[in-house]
Structure formats: C-alpha cells, structure tokens
Motif scaffolding. Structure first.
Motif, PDB file in Angstrom:
ATOM      1  N   GLU A  10      -4.108   5.771  -3.769  1.00  0.00           N
ATOM      2  CA  GLU A  10      -3.566   4.411  -3.704  1.00  0.00           C
ATOM      3  C   GLU A  10      -3.632   3.880  -2.276  1.00  0.00           C
ATOM      4  O   GLU A  10      -3.963   2.720  -2.052  1.00  0.00           O
ATOM      5  CB  GLU A  10      -2.108   4.378  -4.166  1.00  0.00           C
ATOM      6  CG  GLU A  10      -1.907   4.361  -5.639  1.00  0.00           C
ATOM      7  CD  GLU A  10      -0.453   4.270  -6.002  1.00  0.00           C
ATOM      8  OE1 GLU A  10      -0.110   3.396  -6.813  1.00  0.00           O
ATOM      9  OE2 GLU A  10       0.339   5.055  -5.460  1.00  0.00           O
ATOM     10  N   ALA A  14      -5.791   0.695  -1.049  1.00  0.00           N
ATOM     11  CA  ALA A  14      -5.159  -0.456  -0.398  1.00  0.00           C
ATOM     12  C   ALA A  14      -5.796  -0.734   0.957  1.00  0.00           C
ATOM     13  O   ALA A  14      -6.048  -1.892   1.306  1.00  0.00           O
ATOM     14  CB  ALA A  14      -3.657  -0.216  -0.259  1.00  0.00           C
ATOM     15  N   ALA A  35      -1.323  -1.478   4.368  1.00  0.00           N
ATOM     16  CA  ALA A  35      -1.580  -0.884   3.054  1.00  0.00           C
ATOM     17  C   ALA A  35      -0.275  -0.538   2.350  1.00  0.00           C
ATOM     18  O   ALA A  35      -0.114  -0.795   1.152  1.00  0.00           O
ATOM     19  CB  ALA A  35      -2.453   0.357   3.198  1.00  0.00           C
ATOM     20  N   MET A  38       1.252  -3.644   1.029  1.00  0.00           N
ATOM     21  CA  MET A  38       0.540  -4.100  -0.167  1.00  0.00           C
ATOM     22  C   MET A  38       1.001  -3.325  -1.398  1.00  0.00           C
ATOM     23  O   MET A  38       1.286  -3.909  -2.447  1.00  0.00           O
ATOM     24  CB  MET A  38      -0.970  -3.913  -0.005  1.00  0.00           C
ATOM     25  CG  MET A  38      -1.619  -4.873   0.960  1.00  0.00           C
ATOM     26  SD  MET A  38      -3.356  -4.455   1.312  1.00  0.00           S
ATOM     27  CE  MET A  38      -4.112  -4.655  -0.265  1.00  0.00           C
ATOM     28  N   ILE A  39       1.097  -2.017  -1.263  1.00  0.00           N
ATOM     29  CA  ILE A  39       1.508  -1.164  -2.385  1.00  0.00           C
ATOM     30  C   ILE A  39       2.929  -1.507  -2.814  1.00  0.00           C
ATOM     31  O   ILE A  39       3.209  -1.646  -4.020  1.00  0.00           O
ATOM     32  CB  ILE A  39       1.377   0.331  -2.007  1.00  0.00           C
ATOM     33  CG1 ILE A  39      -0.098   0.704  -1.855  1.00  0.00           C
ATOM     34  CG2 ILE A  39       2.057   1.214  -3.051  1.00  0.00           C
ATOM     35  CD1 ILE A  39      -0.327   2.064  -1.218  1.00  0.00           C
TER      36      ILE A  39
END
Length: 46
Positions: A10, A14, A35, A38-39
C-alpha cells in the motif's frame, strides 16, 4: 514504517501515485509522509 492497518505494498502504491510535480522536489521522508496521508484519507481515518 507504514500507517497502521496498511502494508508495504500500500505504501509503495501510494508513493507511486504521487504526481511527478510533487514527487520530484520532495525528499524520501516527505514522500513517505505524503503517502501515509493519502492512505489515511482513503481509509477515512483522517
């Protein structure tokens, strides 16, 4: 370290989805932070 509930895939995904204009001028750690944000947003945690 990836955000809780995520895995390395993940995080890598990202990071790869960061637009080039944002990716290129940022440092390694800034990319990981972006990142993680974003997650968290995608999972509805932030």
């Amino acid at each position: 370290m990836a955000a809780r509930g995520s895995n390395l895939d993940e995080m890598r995904d990202a990071i790869e989805r960061i637009p080039p204009g944002d990716y290129l001028p940022t440092s390694y750690h800034e990319r990981r932070l972006v990142a993680m944000e974003m997650i968290l947003r995608e999972k509805g945690l932030a």
